[in-house]
Design an enzyme around this catalytic site. Sequence first.
Site, mmCIF file in Angstrom:
data_model
loop_
_atom_site.group_PDB
_atom_site.id
_atom_site.type_symbol
_atom_site.label_atom_id
_atom_site.label_comp_id
_atom_site.label_asym_id
_atom_site.label_seq_id
_atom_site.Cartn_x
_atom_site.Cartn_y
_atom_site.Cartn_z
ATOM 1 N N LYS A 1 2.138 -3.338 7.225
ATOM 2 C CA LYS A 1 2.402 -3.460 5.779
ATOM 3 C C LYS A 1 3.836 -2.986 5.484
ATOM 4 O O LYS A 1 4.545 -3.590 4.685
ATOM 5 C CB LYS A 1 1.387 -2.652 4.966
ATOM 6 C CG LYS A 1 -0.031 -3.203 4.988
ATOM 7 C CD LYS A 1 -0.184 -4.594 4.393
ATOM 8 C CE LYS A 1 0.049 -4.626 2.900
ATOM 9 N NZ LYS A 1 -0.309 -5.961 2.335
ATOM 10 N N THR B 1 0.822 -1.211 0.000
ATOM 11 C CA THR B 1 0.000 0.000 0.000
ATOM 12 C C THR B 1 0.856 1.261 0.000
ATOM 13 O O THR B 1 1.974 1.258 0.528
ATOM 14 C CB THR B 1 -0.902 -0.009 1.257
ATOM 15 O OG1 THR B 1 -1.514 1.270 1.402
ATOM 16 C CG2 THR B 1 -0.097 -0.282 2.529
ATOM 17 N N ASP B 2 0.279 2.351 -0.509
ATOM 18 C CA ASP B 2 0.982 3.648 -0.452
ATOM 19 C C ASP B 2 1.045 4.204 0.970
ATOM 20 O O ASP B 2 1.794 5.142 1.242
ATOM 21 C CB ASP B 2 0.309 4.667 -1.389
ATOM 22 C CG ASP B 2 -1.142 4.975 -1.052
ATOM 23 O OD1 ASP B 2 -1.707 4.302 -0.157
ATOM 24 O OD2 ASP B 2 -1.721 5.875 -1.690
ATOM 25 N N GLU B 3 0.261 3.600 1.891
ATOM 26 C CA GLU B 3 0.240 4.128 3.262
ATOM 27 C C GLU B 3 1.566 3.936 3.984
ATOM 28 O O GLU B 3 1.787 4.542 5.031
ATOM 29 C CB GLU B 3 -0.869 3.460 4.071
ATOM 30 C CG GLU B 3 -2.236 3.766 3.529
ATOM 31 C CD GLU B 3 -3.344 3.406 4.496
ATOM 32 O OE1 GLU B 3 -3.051 3.152 5.677
ATOM 33 O OE2 GLU B 3 -4.493 3.399 4.054
ATOM 34 N N TYR C 1 -2.149 -0.759 11.003
ATOM 35 C CA TYR C 1 -2.243 -1.404 9.683
ATOM 36 C C TYR C 1 -1.042 -1.054 8.818
ATOM 37 O O TYR C 1 -0.328 -1.934 8.316
ATOM 38 C CB TYR C 1 -3.545 -0.998 8.974
ATOM 39 C CG TYR C 1 -3.512 -1.275 7.480
ATOM 40 C CD1 TYR C 1 -3.506 -2.576 7.002
ATOM 41 C CD2 TYR C 1 -3.466 -0.225 6.550
ATOM 42 C CE1 TYR C 1 -3.448 -2.833 5.628
ATOM 43 C CE2 TYR C 1 -3.408 -0.479 5.188
ATOM 44 C CZ TYR C 1 -3.399 -1.774 4.730
ATOM 45 O OH TYR C 1 -3.334 -2.027 3.375
HETATM 46 P P1 NAD Z 1 -9.701 -7.439 1.925
HETATM 47 O O1 NAD Z 1 -9.738 -7.198 3.397
HETATM 48 O O2 NAD Z 1 -10.901 -7.171 1.108
HETATM 49 O O3 NAD Z 1 -9.295 -8.970 1.644
HETATM 50 C C1 NAD Z 1 -8.267 -9.610 2.349
HETATM 51 C C2 NAD Z 1 -8.375 -11.111 2.052
HETATM 52 O O4 NAD Z 1 -7.292 -11.764 2.757
HETATM 53 C C3 NAD Z 1 -9.676 -11.730 2.562
HETATM 54 O O5 NAD Z 1 -10.214 -12.629 1.603
HETATM 55 C C4 NAD Z 1 -9.238 -12.501 3.819
HETATM 56 O O6 NAD Z 1 -10.035 -13.646 4.102
HETATM 57 C C5 NAD Z 1 -7.817 -12.887 3.445
HETATM 58 N N1 NAD Z 1 -6.994 -13.137 4.631
HETATM 59 C C6 NAD Z 1 -6.894 -12.356 5.742
HETATM 60 N N2 NAD Z 1 -6.066 -12.941 6.633
HETATM 61 C C7 NAD Z 1 -5.615 -14.085 6.063
HETATM 62 C C8 NAD Z 1 -4.732 -15.111 6.478
HETATM 63 N N3 NAD Z 1 -4.129 -15.074 7.691
HETATM 64 N N4 NAD Z 1 -4.489 -16.147 5.652
HETATM 65 C C9 NAD Z 1 -5.112 -16.209 4.424
HETATM 66 N N5 NAD Z 1 -5.975 -15.276 3.987
HETATM 67 C C10 NAD Z 1 -6.209 -14.223 4.797
HETATM 68 O O7 NAD Z 1 -8.437 -6.634 1.403
HETATM 69 P P2 NAD Z 1 -8.233 -5.866 0.019
HETATM 70 O O8 NAD Z 1 -8.751 -4.496 0.144
HETATM 71 O O9 NAD Z 1 -8.665 -6.739 -1.073
HETATM 72 O O10 NAD Z 1 -6.627 -5.759 0.020
HETATM 73 C C11 NAD Z 1 -5.829 -6.809 -0.528
HETATM 74 C C12 NAD Z 1 -4.365 -6.432 -0.432
HETATM 75 O O11 NAD Z 1 -4.146 -5.225 -1.147
HETATM 76 C C13 NAD Z 1 -3.869 -6.186 0.983
HETATM 77 O O12 NAD Z 1 -2.576 -6.709 1.093
HETATM 78 C C14 NAD Z 1 -3.854 -4.671 1.117
HETATM 79 O O13 NAD Z 1 -2.883 -4.246 2.033
HETATM 80 C C15 NAD Z 1 -3.505 -4.283 -0.296
HETATM 81 N N6 NAD Z 1 -3.979 -2.957 -0.727
HETATM 82 C C16 NAD Z 1 -5.282 -2.606 -0.598
HETATM 83 C C17 NAD Z 1 -5.723 -1.385 -1.072
HETATM 84 C C18 NAD Z 1 -7.175 -0.943 -0.961
HETATM 85 O O14 NAD Z 1 -7.496 0.180 -1.327
HETATM 86 N N7 NAD Z 1 -8.081 -1.792 -0.504
HETATM 87 C C19 NAD Z 1 -4.804 -0.482 -1.657
HETATM 88 C C20 NAD Z 1 -3.450 -0.870 -1.745
HETATM 89 C C21 NAD Z 1 -3.058 -2.105 -1.300
HETATM 90 O O1 DAU Z 2 -4.160 3.896 0.384
HETATM 91 C C1 DAU Z 2 -4.363 2.509 0.303
HETATM 92 C C2 DAU Z 2 -5.219 2.050 1.478
HETATM 93 O O2 DAU Z 2 -6.533 2.514 1.206
HETATM 94 C C3 DAU Z 2 -5.204 0.541 1.646
HETATM 95 O O3 DAU Z 2 -3.906 0.131 2.020
HETATM 96 C C4 DAU Z 2 -6.206 0.084 2.715
HETATM 97 O O4 DAU Z 2 -6.255 -1.323 2.764
HETATM 98 C C5 DAU Z 2 -7.571 0.634 2.342
HETATM 99 O O5 DAU Z 2 -8.518 0.301 3.351
HETATM 100 C C6 DAU Z 2 -7.505 2.151 2.171
HETATM 101 O O6 DAU Z 2 -7.202 2.797 3.428
HETATM 102 P P1 DAU Z 2 -7.963 4.150 3.895
HETATM 103 O O7 DAU Z 2 -7.866 4.202 5.368
HETATM 104 O O8 DAU Z 2 -7.527 5.309 3.098
HETATM 105 O O9 DAU Z 2 -9.458 3.757 3.408
HETATM 106 P P2 DAU Z 2 -10.912 3.898 4.089
HETATM 107 O O10 DAU Z 2 -11.880 3.407 3.066
HETATM 108 O O11 DAU Z 2 -10.978 3.294 5.428
HETATM 109 O O12 DAU Z 2 -11.068 5.473 4.239
HETATM 110 C C7 DAU Z 2 -10.901 6.354 3.128
HETATM 111 C C8 DAU Z 2 -10.987 7.790 3.652
HETATM 112 O O13 DAU Z 2 -12.327 8.043 4.097
HETATM 113 C C9 DAU Z 2 -10.107 8.080 4.835
HETATM 114 O O14 DAU Z 2 -9.664 9.433 4.759
HETATM 115 C C10 DAU Z 2 -11.032 7.919 6.043
HETATM 116 C C11 DAU Z 2 -12.342 8.422 5.488
HETATM 117 N N1 DAU Z 2 -13.586 7.824 6.046
HETATM 118 C C12 DAU Z 2 -13.665 6.471 6.155
HETATM 119 C C13 DAU Z 2 -14.840 5.901 6.607
HETATM 120 C C14 DAU Z 2 -14.955 4.389 6.761
HETATM 121 C C15 DAU Z 2 -14.650 8.663 6.363
HETATM 122 O O15 DAU Z 2 -14.578 9.898 6.237
HETATM 123 N N2 DAU Z 2 -15.806 8.085 6.791
HETATM 124 C C16 DAU Z 2 -15.951 6.745 6.939
HETATM 125 O O16 DAU Z 2 -17.042 6.274 7.335
#
Ligand code: NAD
Ligand code: DAU
Length: 332
Positions: free
Chosen positions: A152, A121-123, A148
Amino acid sequence: MDRILVTGGAGFIGSNFVHHLIGATEAEVTVLDKLTYAASRESLAGLPESRVRLVVGDVADAAVVDPLVAEHDAVVHFAAESHNDNSLRDPSPFVQTNLVGTFTLLEAVRKAGVRLHHVSTDEVYGDLELDDPQRFTEATPYDPSSPYSSTKAGSDMLVRAWVRSFGVQATISNCSNNYGPWQHVEKFIPRQITNVITGGRPKLYGAGLNVRDWIHTEDHSSAVLTILQNGKIGETYLIGADGERNNLEVVQMILRHFGRPADDFDHVTDRAGHDLRYAIDATKLRTELGWEPAYRDFESGLAATIEWYVAHEDWWRPHKEAVEAGYAAKGQ
Ligand code: NAD
Ligand code: DAU
């Protein structure tokens, strides 16, 4: 690469990647997923049984991971605990899955000599000021803020060390915020869409001026496949699609889509340690590997995502009440 293992392949992005792989390659795919609350078997429906199998197991369990990895040509590692707010309530599963899970996988690919792509992630880079002209690049120093993002960041460091010390054949990608179908209702965009559908109001943390750099999950998948196929071993690639928007703008787009007034939302308690702004400079991925995003118009991608949630209420409705109870307990 004929046989690919996808960890976390039943999650939001992992399942999209499995569909993408099946459409774009001839590979056979194994999904390793623990099926936590965030997983969805439905997201894998319709895939050819002859090419996709699901193994339910923990990426931190070497007894499961070692033999499975040895049967494959490559591993793409999505499995993680992924939600910042959950990491503030209980960091423990984040340490276990994101750190111990990645360590377990690294040991398995080291022993078996298997190619790894690590999805991050970019975080890991912390946050930017709103008026900072710089965006994150591969050279930006790590500075994670939350439990989190720190786990990562730690997982990325493990991968880098295993490449340098043991010659593991790995690449890393750090992507910005994804949106699209099948995202859990705990996350920002699905939460606000489903709040409106259920007759409630969107909930903005603090003033709502925090900026996220949105990318469609299909574009994340195409970028990961590009890196898996053409990325240079040991390299990191940032993935982003120039999608910066503040949270207030996104909420107002959702309200406009439903014909609701622009001020029909609530400000709620801010997230502790809330990162202000993320912004990705994806020049390296674009110039060195020739990747380009397909979804360039955020508002139309968001509109299609909203319609998907309208049409798939059966999927998200069972989780909505418990998610909202968790937020309400924190004043959010
Ligand atoms: P998600 O929470 O939707 O899915 C995570 C999946 O991993 C689920 O299916 C869960 O069952 C599985 N999992 C969790 N713990 C596990 C374990 N111990 N063993 C096997 N499986 C396990 O997450 P997502 O949003 O799809 O993110 C996927 C990946 O992409 C993550 O590594 C996250 O850090 C990265 N990522 C997410 C975002 C975003 O915006 N969501 C952005 C950048 C990177
Ligand atoms: O940048 C990549 C990341 O983006 C991934 O690594 C994470 O897995 C993914 O969950 C996401 O993280 P954020 O914390 O940025 O996403 P989230 O959807 O939780 O929140 C997006 C923005 O919205 C953040 O500034 C918090 C805000 N927010 C979130 C919720 C749930 C609100 O204002 N209201 C809300 O109810």
